[in-house]
Design an enzyme around this catalytic site. Sequence first.
Site, PDB file in Angstrom:
ATOM      1  N   LYS A 174       0.896  -1.230   0.062  1.00 61.41           N
ATOM      2  CA  LYS A 174       0.027  -0.026  -0.058  1.00 61.41           C
ATOM      3  C   LYS A 174       0.947   1.305  -0.079  1.00 61.41           C
ATOM      4  CE  LYS A 174      -4.267   1.501   2.061  1.00 61.41           C
ATOM      5  NZ  LYS A 174      -5.581   1.102   2.943  1.00 61.41           N
ATOM      6  N   ARG A 206     -25.686  -2.091   6.571  1.00 62.97           N
ATOM      7  CA  ARG A 206     -25.518  -3.476   6.302  1.00 62.97           C
ATOM      8  C   ARG A 206     -25.749  -4.422   7.661  1.00 62.97           C
ATOM      9  NH1 ARG A 206     -20.119  -5.115   2.944  1.00 62.97           N
ATOM     10  NH2 ARG A 206     -21.372  -3.843   1.552  1.00 62.97           N
ATOM     11  N   GLU A 244     -19.755  -5.488   9.680  1.00 61.44           N
ATOM     12  CA  GLU A 244     -20.513  -4.732  10.565  1.00 61.44           C
ATOM     13  C   GLU A 244     -21.806  -5.752  10.932  1.00 61.44           C
ATOM     14  OE1 GLU A 244     -19.463  -3.759   7.675  1.00 61.44           O
ATOM     15  OE2 GLU A 244     -18.362  -2.133   7.869  1.00 61.44           O
TER      16      GLU A 244
HETATM   17  C1  TPP Z   1     -18.996  -1.867   4.471  1.00 61.20           C
HETATM   18  C2  TPP Z   1     -17.893  -1.228   4.426  1.00 61.20           C
HETATM   19  N1  TPP Z   1     -17.239  -1.021   5.769  1.00 61.20           N
HETATM   20  C3  TPP Z   1     -16.031  -0.148   6.055  1.00 61.20           C
HETATM   21  C4  TPP Z   1     -15.741   0.537   4.910  1.00 61.20           C
HETATM   22  C5  TPP Z   1     -14.449   1.627   5.128  1.00 61.20           C
HETATM   23  N2  TPP Z   1     -13.475   1.024   4.375  1.00 61.20           N
HETATM   24  C6  TPP Z   1     -13.027   1.489   3.307  1.00 61.20           C
HETATM   25  S1  TPP Z   1     -11.755   0.988   2.600  1.00 61.20           S
HETATM   26  C7  TPP Z   1     -11.415  -0.189   3.848  1.00 61.20           C
HETATM   27  C8  TPP Z   1     -10.349  -0.915   4.177  1.00 61.20           C
HETATM   28  C9  TPP Z   1     -10.397  -1.876   3.071  1.00 61.20           C
HETATM   29  O1  TPP Z   1      -9.106  -2.706   3.090  1.00 61.20           O
HETATM   30  P1  TPP Z   1      -8.627  -3.569   1.843  1.00 61.20           P
HETATM   31  O2  TPP Z   1      -9.765  -4.293   1.207  1.00 61.20           O
HETATM   32  O3  TPP Z   1      -7.519  -4.352   2.506  1.00 61.20           O
HETATM   33  O4  TPP Z   1      -8.112  -2.455   0.698  1.00 61.20           O
HETATM   34  P2  TPP Z   1      -6.853  -1.386   0.984  1.00 61.20           P
HETATM   35  O5  TPP Z   1      -7.321  -0.062   1.199  1.00 61.20           O
HETATM   36  O6  TPP Z   1      -5.731  -2.154   1.901  1.00 61.20           O
HETATM   37  O7  TPP Z   1      -6.223  -1.499  -0.406  1.00 61.20           O
HETATM   38  C10 TPP Z   1     -12.598   0.223   4.861  1.00 61.20           C
HETATM   39  C11 TPP Z   1     -12.594  -0.421   6.245  1.00 61.20           C
HETATM   40  C12 TPP Z   1     -16.225   0.456   3.821  1.00 61.20           C
HETATM   41  N3  TPP Z   1     -15.786   1.056   2.518  1.00 61.20           N
HETATM   42  N4  TPP Z   1     -17.428  -0.669   3.682  1.00 61.20           N
END
Ligand code: TPP
Length: 639
Positions: free
Chosen positions: A285, A399, A371
């Site tokens: 990242k 959700r 969630e």
């Molecule tokens: C249902 C839901 N919960 C929380 C979020 C907030 N959120 C956005 S990106 C993220 C992290 C995602 O991690 P990953 O899939 O590993 O992607 P990365 O950012 O590391 O590339 C979170 C928790 C979301 N978008 N959707």
Amino acid sequence: MTSLPATPLLDTVKLPADLKKVDDRDLPRLAREVRDEMIDAVSKTGGHLGAGLGVVELTIAIHKVFNTPDDRLIFDVGHQCYPHKILTGRRDRIRTLRQEDGLSGFTRRAESEYDPFGAAHSSTSISAGLGMAVGAELAGKKRNVISVIGDGSMSAGMAFEALNNAGALDARLIVILNDNDMSIAPPTGAMSAYLARLASGRAYMGVREMGKKLTGYLGASIDRAITRAVEHARGYVTGGTMFEELGFYHIGPIDGHSFDHLLPVLRNVRDNAHGPVLIHVVTQKGKGYPPAEAAADKYHGVNKFDVITGAQAKAKPNAPSYTSVFGDALVQEAGFDDKIVGITAAMPDGTGLGKMLKAYPSRTFDVGIAEQHAVTFAAGLATEGFKPFCAIYSTFLQRGYDQVVHDVAIQGLPVRFPIDRAGFVGADGPTHAGSFDTTFLATLPNMVVMAAADEAELKHMVRTAVAYDDGPISFRYPRGEGVGVELPERGEILEIGKGRIVKEGSKVALLSFGTRLRDCLLAAEDLEAAGLSTTVADARFAKPLDHDLIRQLARHHEVLITIEEGAVGGFGSHVLQFMSSEGLLDHGLKVRSMVLPDIWMEQASPDVMYAKAGLDRAGIVRTVFGALGKTVIDVGAAG
Ligand SMILES: Cc1ncc(C[n+]2csc(CCOP(=O)(O)OP(=O)(O)O)c2C)c(N)n1
């Protein structure tokens, strides 16, 4: 002799079709240019930076190998799609990202044919991709469907439901697991530990065995490049991984920043795969931008920043944010009551629960992007006499709704729901707006539903929620900083179902639920200036309603306006329902209910959004004048 600087390769790549003409050996140069373009754009707009930087090579490789948009490419969450936007005809607008009338910060069907599925909430890409893959098969079309999902997003139940279904359907779906060992915060849970084990190299098979395995599965056309790729990538995982048990052909981990690894694997999968395939790609990242690589959150989301230093622009706050007031208040209360526990679904910092995690690590749980589980987990804790604060943004609580209904409310369990990001959120747009929580919560029997009018009220509501043990209770508050009121040393316990009069008048009554109270007070100044004596009340509760307060306002005023930052069906609807059943509407009272307009409001600054929604000072004044049948005045004239 000095040579002229070469034309940027990126200038020749407007669409994925142009990418097909670029030699494989030039792709690293293109990747550098895409990174530079993205860093420059986000330095001006702010937005999601780290995730996109991590998938530059992967995005280029996918568009190089596959035939998008006919082949479907779905990005989970969509926050990593900026390189994809640059390569799919949107480079000229990339500096409008997240701005009013600009590009969305996520994928969006309406924006481009290269975005076959819109997102912003996580863990939907495998389900959507499976639907597309099955749809193509049913229609007799041969098409590749590629779902790119992060390791954090893979932790959600929905992703597993889709894997389970895909394995059984044997559909032709390619899932690319983008494993950067990060969510927003460091990832938590057994799944993350499992992926780390897979990537650590303990279970790799040798090159020859891998060749045999791939040949057996994908067909005979394994070329020499893939063998080289495998050598570089430390090999392929042997059979028996969780994904294989679920019916996927599992390839990886491979180096997601190396075209030598990505291209041959993707080409072989494209040409030879039949059933579902999962390619485990390891990326970093924030890759390629040192300040992001060095940051603890890998620059997940940033403000505008200085490209040279990485320093982010920080507006000097006038008041603490609601999030931090909540976090501090909860830590304070947790010091008095050891039954208080905190729960977050992968958003420790976003929700303010990070403070609780620091102060009381054993009583604070980050359950990952989950969630639904978070809500029922909290319900379980409540059955054991704990006081769970299940802190989930308004939009993400959607959700977990059945869990709120079925696991919490029907059983009357005292789960506390602090609801951050209630109302407009600005640049993240309609997917993240907290529009519906009052509507979906206040309709549940025995639920207590509060909204804080300012940060002092929020402190009172935290304390009230600690004290209330008779069933579920929620309190909503918006993104951003408070109004700057003085904070009490400790919150007070509010009487359940009692509002308050903030300013007394006699002709117009403004009954506010939440932080629109401030604009009500400003509007009251304009109304007074126009000779309209105005009462302003803060309802505090949408459920139970303060019946006495509503009766009093209805009986002693000519106009009654309810105001909230939520969709129709919320506070105002409950007030009207009560008034109609009591006959309070039968005697000529002029009533208006101000709610969010019935549209998906696009991204803009919150002030612009309030004005468009008519929920600002001017809109309130206009509504009062409209109710009185007077000419609508301009707020400039009024104020
Ligand atoms: C249902 C839901 N919960 C929380 C979020 C907030 N959120 C956005 S990106 C993220 C992290 C995602 O991690 P990953 O899939 O590993 O992607 P990365 O950012 O590391 O590339 C979170 C928790 C979301 N978008 N959707």
